[in-house]
Design a protein around this motif. Structure first.
Motif, short mmCIF file in Angstrom:
data_model
loop_
_atom_site.label_atom_id
_atom_site.label_comp_id
_atom_site.label_asym_id
_atom_site.label_seq_id
_atom_site.Cartn_x
_atom_site.Cartn_y
_atom_site.Cartn_z
N ALA A 1 -74.08 75.48 -32.43
CA ALA A 1 -75.18 76.35 -32.98
C ALA A 1 -76.30 76.29 -32.10
CB ALA A 1 -75.06 76.16 -34.53
N CYS A 2 -77.59 76.39 -32.88
CA CYS A 2 -78.90 76.45 -32.36
C CYS A 2 -79.28 75.24 -31.68
CB CYS A 2 -79.95 76.91 -33.19
SG CYS A 2 -79.24 77.12 -34.99
N CYS A 3 -78.74 73.98 -32.15
CA CYS A 3 -79.23 72.49 -31.91
C CYS A 3 -78.84 72.67 -30.44
CB CYS A 3 -78.50 71.59 -32.59
SG CYS A 3 -79.60 71.05 -33.84
N GLY B 1 -75.04 71.17 -33.90
CA GLY B 1 -75.02 72.52 -34.58
C GLY B 1 -73.98 72.49 -35.70
N THR B 2 -74.21 73.61 -36.27
CA THR B 2 -73.56 73.75 -37.57
C THR B 2 -71.98 73.64 -37.31
OG1 THR B 2 -75.08 75.65 -37.98
CG2 THR B 2 -73.31 75.28 -39.65
N GLY C 1 -80.00 68.59 -38.81
CA GLY C 1 -79.68 68.49 -40.22
C GLY C 1 -78.59 69.25 -40.51
N CYS C 2 -77.95 70.44 -39.91
CA CYS C 2 -76.49 70.79 -40.28
C CYS C 2 -75.51 69.65 -40.10
CB CYS C 2 -76.29 71.98 -39.21
SG CYS C 2 -76.96 73.38 -39.53
N PRO D 1 -80.17 73.80 -43.32
CA PRO D 1 -80.26 75.04 -43.99
C PRO D 1 -79.19 75.87 -44.86
CG PRO D 1 -80.56 75.41 -41.73
CD PRO D 1 -80.14 73.86 -41.82
N PHE D 2 -78.07 75.47 -44.46
CA PHE D 2 -76.76 76.02 -45.16
C PHE D 2 -76.28 75.32 -46.39
CE2 PHE D 2 -76.94 76.91 -40.58
CZ PHE D 2 -77.36 78.18 -40.74
N GLY E 1 -83.83 66.99 -38.08
CA GLY E 1 -84.65 67.85 -37.28
C GLY E 1 -84.05 69.07 -37.37
N CYS E 2 -84.63 70.08 -37.12
CA CYS E 2 -83.91 71.62 -37.15
C CYS E 2 -84.53 72.36 -36.27
CB CYS E 2 -84.12 72.19 -38.61
SG CYS E 2 -83.15 73.60 -38.84
N PRO E 3 -84.38 72.44 -35.02
CA PRO E 3 -83.69 71.25 -34.42
C PRO E 3 -84.38 70.04 -33.98
CG PRO E 3 -84.13 72.99 -32.65
CD PRO E 3 -84.61 73.31 -34.04
S1 SF4 Z 1 -79.94 71.83 -37.55
FE1 SF4 Z 1 -81.15 73.64 -37.47
S2 SF4 Z 1 -81.41 74.04 -35.24
FE2 SF4 Z 1 -79.63 72.66 -35.72
S3 SF4 Z 1 -77.87 73.67 -35.60
FE3 SF4 Z 1 -78.63 73.69 -37.99
S4 SF4 Z 1 -79.67 75.31 -38.27
FE4 SF4 Z 1 -79.45 75.20 -36.21
#
Ligand code: SF4
Lengths: 157, 170
Positions: free
Chosen positions: B44-46, B81-82, B109-110, B116-117, B140-142
């Motif tokens: 994912a975004c990370c 990532g998630t 964090g994921c 966040p999920f 961190g996010c990310p």
């Molecule tokens: S921790 Fe934040 S940036 Fe990283 S994968 Fe999860 S939602 Fe995306």
């Protein structure tokens, strides 16, 4: 063909099968009954003046009163867009697959089936797409769904 | 001998001489910590931040970290990532395919606790430590690339402290 012309054309040709719904400034939206769906879809695709050959999206929805299945279709040749909506009561959540008309529907229907539990008839490969392979906890996108390890956001006032 | 004097942890010079003593352990750990090849596992975004760290500005290579596309050649898996419940068995499988010794960094964090999920999600695994053992957590996010680099340096320190005995017991 502009939006108004399309509305008039559909009213004239498909008036008895498609009921217009309010859609504001977005694409035209029509309700179609479950039994007419395949007929209408096939004739919209075959119509010389429309040629709706492209299924952009197929979505399910749970409105707390009934299920809805929404088809966003488009015509590449004529540059037209149109939305169809089928309304299904909770106790008869079952719909015909449109795979034969728009093959792209395959995965969309699988997702709709696993998320809402809307049964898809005549689908050639109805198995879980996004949920884990051993999923047995029901249909997560239904409004009344709950599961033991599902953590709800606490109420904040 | 100047170089050797700078490395008293690994080597010693005898008085007046050409003899160098070191331990197998120190050499092994040195080699391991300076050539951590990591498996590309961005879900994912990370992963964007991981790519950024791998690119020229932050330059992972200077830590001896090179990405590998296959788990068979990797020492480290950076879970960036998630991780969904569908993905979890695949992650486990990739981890199992890696050769020992192997390390895991949970980035973001994921991977630590669902991020966040955490609330209102039926699909996301609430932390990858349910699936594989994690060595370093980077919150961190990310996380910024600096945090990722810091995490990797901590991992290197951890590897340097390892004893061969530990491996026998495993
Ligand atoms: S921790 Fe934040 S940036 Fe990283 S994968 Fe999860 S939602 Fe995306």
């Amino acid at each position: 063909m502009t939006k108004e012309e399309l509305a008039a054309y559909i009213q004239e040709k498909y008036g008895e099968k498609l009921t217009p719904l309010e859609s504001g400034r977005y694409d035209l939206l029509y309700e179609v009954s479950k039994d007419n769906l395949l007929d209408v879809a096939q004739s919209l695709k075959d119509d010389e003046n429309l040629q709706f050959d492209f299924l952009c999206n197929l979505l399910g929805a749970d409105t707390k009163e009934h299920f809805e299945v929404i088809y966003n279709i488009a015509s590449i040749y004529k540059n037209l867009r149109l939305d169809l909506k089928v309304i299904l009561p909770y106790d008869a959540a079952e719909i015909e697959s449109v795979q034969k008309i728009w093959p792209a529907a395959n995965w969309y229907e699988r997702e709709m089936w696993e998320m809402y539990g809307i049964e898809v008839k005549n689908h050639n490969d109805l198995k879980l797409l996004l949920l884990p392979d051993d999923w047995d906890q029901g249909f997560p996108m239904r409004k009344d769904w709950d599961a033991p390890d599902f953590v709800r956001l606490p109420e904040v006032d | 001998m100047g170089l050797i004097k700078k490395l008293p942890v690994y080597a010693e010079s005898m008085p007046g001489g050409s003899l160098v003593l070191t331990s197998v352990e120190a050499i092994l750990n040195h080699g391991r910590s300076k050539s951590l090849w990591y498996l590309l596992f961005g879900t994912a975004c990370c992963a964007i931040e991981l790519m950024c760290t791998g690119a020229s500005r932050y330059d992972f290579d200077r830590l001896g970290m090179i990405f590998r596309p296959t788990p068979r050649q990797a020492d480290l898996i950076i879970a960036a990532g998630t991780i969904t419940k569908k993905m979890a068995p695949r992650l486990r499988r990739l981890y199992d395919q890696m050769a020992e010794p192997r390390y895991v960094i949970a980035m973001g964090g994921c991977t630590i606790k669902g991020g966040p999920f955490y609330y209102d999600s039926y699909a996301v695994e609430k932390g990858i430590d349910h699936i594989i053992p994690v060595d370093i957590y980077i919150p961190g996010c990310p996380p910024r690339p600096e945090s990722l680099l810091e995490g990797c340096i901590h991992l290197q320190e951890k590897i340097r402290k390892e004893r061969l005995r530990d491996w026998q017991e495993k």
